[in-house]
Motif scaffolding. Structure first.
Motif, PDB file in Angstrom:
ATOM      1  N   ARG A   1      46.653 -12.483 -17.827  1.00 43.73           N
ATOM      2  CA  ARG A   1      45.300 -12.057 -17.439  1.00 43.73           C
ATOM      3  C   ARG A   1      44.479 -13.229 -16.884  1.00 43.73           C
ATOM      4  NH1 ARG A   1      41.827  -9.653 -21.403  1.00 43.73           N
ATOM      5  NH2 ARG A   1      40.843  -8.583 -19.642  1.00 43.73           N
ATOM      6  N   GLU A   2      44.570 -14.357 -17.541  1.00 39.12           N
ATOM      7  CA  GLU A   2      43.787 -15.511 -17.092  1.00 39.12           C
ATOM      8  C   GLU A   2      44.372 -16.121 -15.828  1.00 39.12           C
ATOM      9  OE1 GLU A   2      42.151 -19.720 -19.018  1.00 39.12           O
ATOM     10  OE2 GLU A   2      42.595 -18.011 -20.331  1.00 39.12           O
TER      11      GLU A   2
ATOM     12  N   GLU B   1      42.257 -12.248 -13.689  1.00 42.79           N
ATOM     13  CA  GLU B   1      41.581 -11.048 -14.186  1.00 42.79           C
ATOM     14  C   GLU B   1      40.394 -11.425 -15.076  1.00 42.79           C
ATOM     15  OE1 GLU B   1      42.639  -6.896 -16.588  1.00 42.79           O
ATOM     16  OE2 GLU B   1      44.236  -8.226 -15.890  1.00 42.79           O
TER      17      GLU B   1
ATOM     18  N   LEU C   1      47.675  -9.730  -4.659  1.00 37.16           N
ATOM     19  CA  LEU C   1      47.020  -9.419  -5.927  1.00 37.16           C
ATOM     20  C   LEU C   1      47.661  -8.170  -6.518  1.00 37.16           C
ATOM     21  CD1 LEU C   1      43.264  -9.916  -4.896  1.00 37.16           C
ATOM     22  CD2 LEU C   1      44.850 -11.616  -5.833  1.00 37.16           C
TER      23      LEU C   1
ATOM     24  N   GLN D   1      46.284 -14.820 -13.580  1.00 38.58           N
ATOM     25  CA  GLN D   1      46.221 -13.927 -12.433  1.00 38.58           C
ATOM     26  C   GLN D   1      44.778 -13.654 -12.001  1.00 38.58           C
ATOM     27  OE1 GLN D   1      49.023 -12.907 -10.790  1.00 38.58           O
ATOM     28  NE2 GLN D   1      50.207 -14.133 -12.225  1.00 38.58           N
TER      29      GLN D   1
ATOM     30  N   TYR E   1      50.428  -3.234 -14.078  1.00 39.49           N
ATOM     31  CA  TYR E   1      50.977  -4.028 -12.972  1.00 39.49           C
ATOM     32  C   TYR E   1      52.090  -3.234 -12.291  1.00 39.49           C
ATOM     33  CZ  TYR E   1      48.955  -8.594 -14.374  1.00 39.49           C
ATOM     34  OH  TYR E   1      48.121  -9.644 -14.665  1.00 39.49           O
TER      35      TYR E   1
ATOM     36  N   THR F   1      41.356  -6.023  -9.775  1.00 40.00           N
ATOM     37  CA  THR F   1      40.491  -6.895 -10.580  1.00 40.00           C
ATOM     38  C   THR F   1      40.944  -8.352 -10.573  1.00 40.00           C
ATOM     39  OG1 THR F   1      41.793  -6.276 -12.526  1.00 40.00           O
ATOM     40  CG2 THR F   1      39.753  -5.039 -12.116  1.00 40.00           C
ATOM     41  N   HIS F   2      42.031  -8.630  -9.879  1.00 42.08           N
ATOM     42  CA  HIS F   2      42.561  -9.993  -9.853  1.00 42.08           C
ATOM     43  C   HIS F   2      41.886 -10.830  -8.774  1.00 42.08           C
ATOM     44  CE1 HIS F   2      46.664  -9.013 -11.944  1.00 42.08           C
ATOM     45  NE2 HIS F   2      45.617  -8.811 -12.716  1.00 42.08           N
ATOM     46  N   SER F   3      41.985 -12.158  -8.925  1.00 48.39           N
ATOM     47  CA  SER F   3      41.514 -13.106  -7.919  1.00 48.39           C
ATOM     48  C   SER F   3      42.394 -14.346  -7.984  1.00 48.39           C
ATOM     49  CB  SER F   3      40.045 -13.481  -8.170  1.00 48.39           C
ATOM     50  OG  SER F   3      39.901 -14.109  -9.428  1.00 48.39           O
TER      51      SER F   3
ATOM     52  N   LYS G   1      46.507  -6.416  -9.025  1.00 47.90           N
ATOM     53  CA  LYS G   1      45.481  -5.457  -9.438  1.00 47.90           C
ATOM     54  C   LYS G   1      44.192  -5.774  -8.694  1.00 47.90           C
ATOM     55  CE  LYS G   1      45.163  -4.569 -13.882  1.00 47.90           C
ATOM     56  NZ  LYS G   1      45.065  -4.763 -15.352  1.00 47.90           N
TER      57      LYS G   1
END
Length: 468
Positions: free
Chosen positions: A90-91, A95, A441, A93, A336, A445-447, A443
């Motif tokens: 999560r971190e 999110e 990406l 990627q 994912y 919500t990813h950056s 998702k």
């Protein structure tokens, strides 16, 4: 296998607190059963220099796992699907934000400790009467080169947040509490170039002398002072590439171990073993690992060129040259896209990890030619990489790119993507070419992060103790 001994010698390096004593600076007695940093900095014995030298080599691999796995995650090479800790995907990627006080900074501690230990070694060598001037120069050249190598890795993770480019000279009490300021990326690269060049100058000064310590297994032909100059220039080439000093890059490569006609896999490597007290390869994973698999990002396979042996066919773990292997069962974190492949670059948990390979040097050579507008020279070098990995020459496979610099840059980045997969390059390549926004990406919500934050412990320290 002497690796266990090398790891043990690090204990000498890690002692940074001088034990209470009634001795003064002019009445100092060493305790042979508890050597301190001060004891080796004053007048180390030849045996102690030997331990310090092999100790530095034994800690050079420290940080390689978090450096390659975390940069590989942010660079969209992999998703590290740790079942018991979602922050690892999560971190990384994007999110959730990076946590400056979190769990992602093992590489930072390791690379800075390696720099520090190399400094203790080289200064101990300079201050001893046990070595000749030539041997002192050899030790200095080794130490400066190791510092440049380790801190370039650290700097690339930190981006424009930079690194501390100075610290005290270890000669005065309390010196560990006087770190220099963080400098930006450009200033930090200048510092690293200085380290590499100082290292080369010292190695040149050493002449025909040998290193005053054993060079561990893995250096091969680079284990002598003369050979180590080639490793120094390979590190200098990396620095020049990030500085966009294309002439300097080409000059450094020509003095390195680059061989356009040689084995693309040739190069020094970190060694591992199962001996008690030693360490195993931290990047190795068993087939179809379910606890902490390194899943290959879902776009990596579809975007590969047909016939690319780096992707298709037997994996390196199975005796082939593919860096990935298809899993028995696809896997992915919640929400994912399923990922069908896993990283399989190492056959066993004692397989060596390459530090830098001839293939990387050839790719840097292609980039230097390309950026100096020698497009035919760039194509010739890229064809070495393509043919070495089962692909046809560009004139046959992609005739439209011939003579087109922009398209050749894309081809260069594509070849670096697949040749240097999970070796700590993709994120930084895309950043230096302003292409981070093209990374996939998984998702919405990813950056994609541009750099790591200054660790909270560092910023907290500087807020109370302004850097010097």
């Amino acid at each position: 296998m002497l690796k266990k001994f090398y790891k043990g010698s690090v204990l000498l390096l890690s002692v940074i607190t001088v034990l209470g004593s009634s001795c003064t600076k002019t009445d100092y007695v060493q305790n042979p059963n508890a050597p301190t940093q001060e004891s080796v900095l004053r007048d180390a014995t030849r045996a102690q220099i030997g331990q310090l030298g092999v100790g530095v080599q034994s800690v050079m691999p420290d940080g390689v796992f978090s450096f390659r796995a975390w940069s590989g995650s942010i660079g969209r090479e992999i998703v590290y699907f740790a079942q018991t800790e979602s922050r690892y995907y999560r971190e990384l990627q994007g999110e959730i934000p990076l946590d400056a006080a979190g769990i992602m900074y093992g590489w930072y501690l390791s690379f800075n400790q390696t720099r520090r230990r190399a400094e203790i070694m080289l200064q101990s060598a300079q201050n001893t009467s046990a070595l000749s001037d030539a041997e002192k120069a050899a030790a200095k050249g080794f130490g400066k080169t190791v510092q440049a190598y380790a801190m370039l890795n650290c700097l690339n993770m930190m981006g424009n947040n930079g690194i501390r480019t100075s610290f005290s000279d270890l000669s005065s009490e309390g010196d560990l509490l006087k770190p220099g300021c963080f400098k930006n990326y450009t200033e930090s690269l200048t510092y690293l170039k200085g380290l590499a060049d100082e290292g080369l100058a010292a190695l040149e000064q050493a002449g025909s002398a040998a290193f005053p310590f054993t060079m561990v297994t893995g250096w091969g032909d680079l284990s002598t002072v003369e050979g180590f100059k080639k490793f120094n220039r390979a590190v200098a080439a990396r620095i020049a590439m990030y500085q966009k000093d294309w002439t300097g890059l080409e000059t450094a490569l020509n003095a390195s171990f680059m061989d356009l006609d040689g084995d693309l896999q040739a190069g020094p490597e970190f060694m591992f073993s199962n001996v008690s007290g030693d360490v195993t390869n931290p990047l190795w994973r068993s087939f179809d690992n379910t606890g902490t698999p390194m899943l290959v990002q879902s776009k990596f396979i579809p975007e590969a060129e047909t016939g690319d042996k780096r992707v298709f066919g037997a994996s390196m773990a199975e005796g082939g040259i593919a860096r990935v292997r298809e899993r028995e069962e696809a896997s992915a974190p919640p929400d994912y896209p399923l990922m069908s492949h896993e990283v399989q670059m190492y056959a066993t948990n004692t397989s060596p990890i390459k530090i830098i390979r001839n293939e990387e040097l050839v790719l840097m050579y292609a980039e230097a030619k390309l950026q100096k507008d020698d497009l035919s020279g760039a194509v010739a070098a890229l064809d070495i990489i393509r043919e070495g990995n089962g692909l046809q020459k560009l004139a046959t496979a992609k005739p439209a790119v011939i003579g087109d610099k922009a398209k050749l840059i894309d081809e260069l980045l594509q070849q670096r993507r697949y040749s240097l997969f999970m070796e700590g390059h993709r994120w930084f390549d895309m950043r230096r070419y302003d292409k981070l926004n093209t990374l996939p990406l998984d998702k919405a919500t990813h950056s994609v992060f541009t750099q790591f934050l200054v660790p909270k412990a560092e910023s907290d320290w500087d807020s109370v103790n302004p850097c010097q």
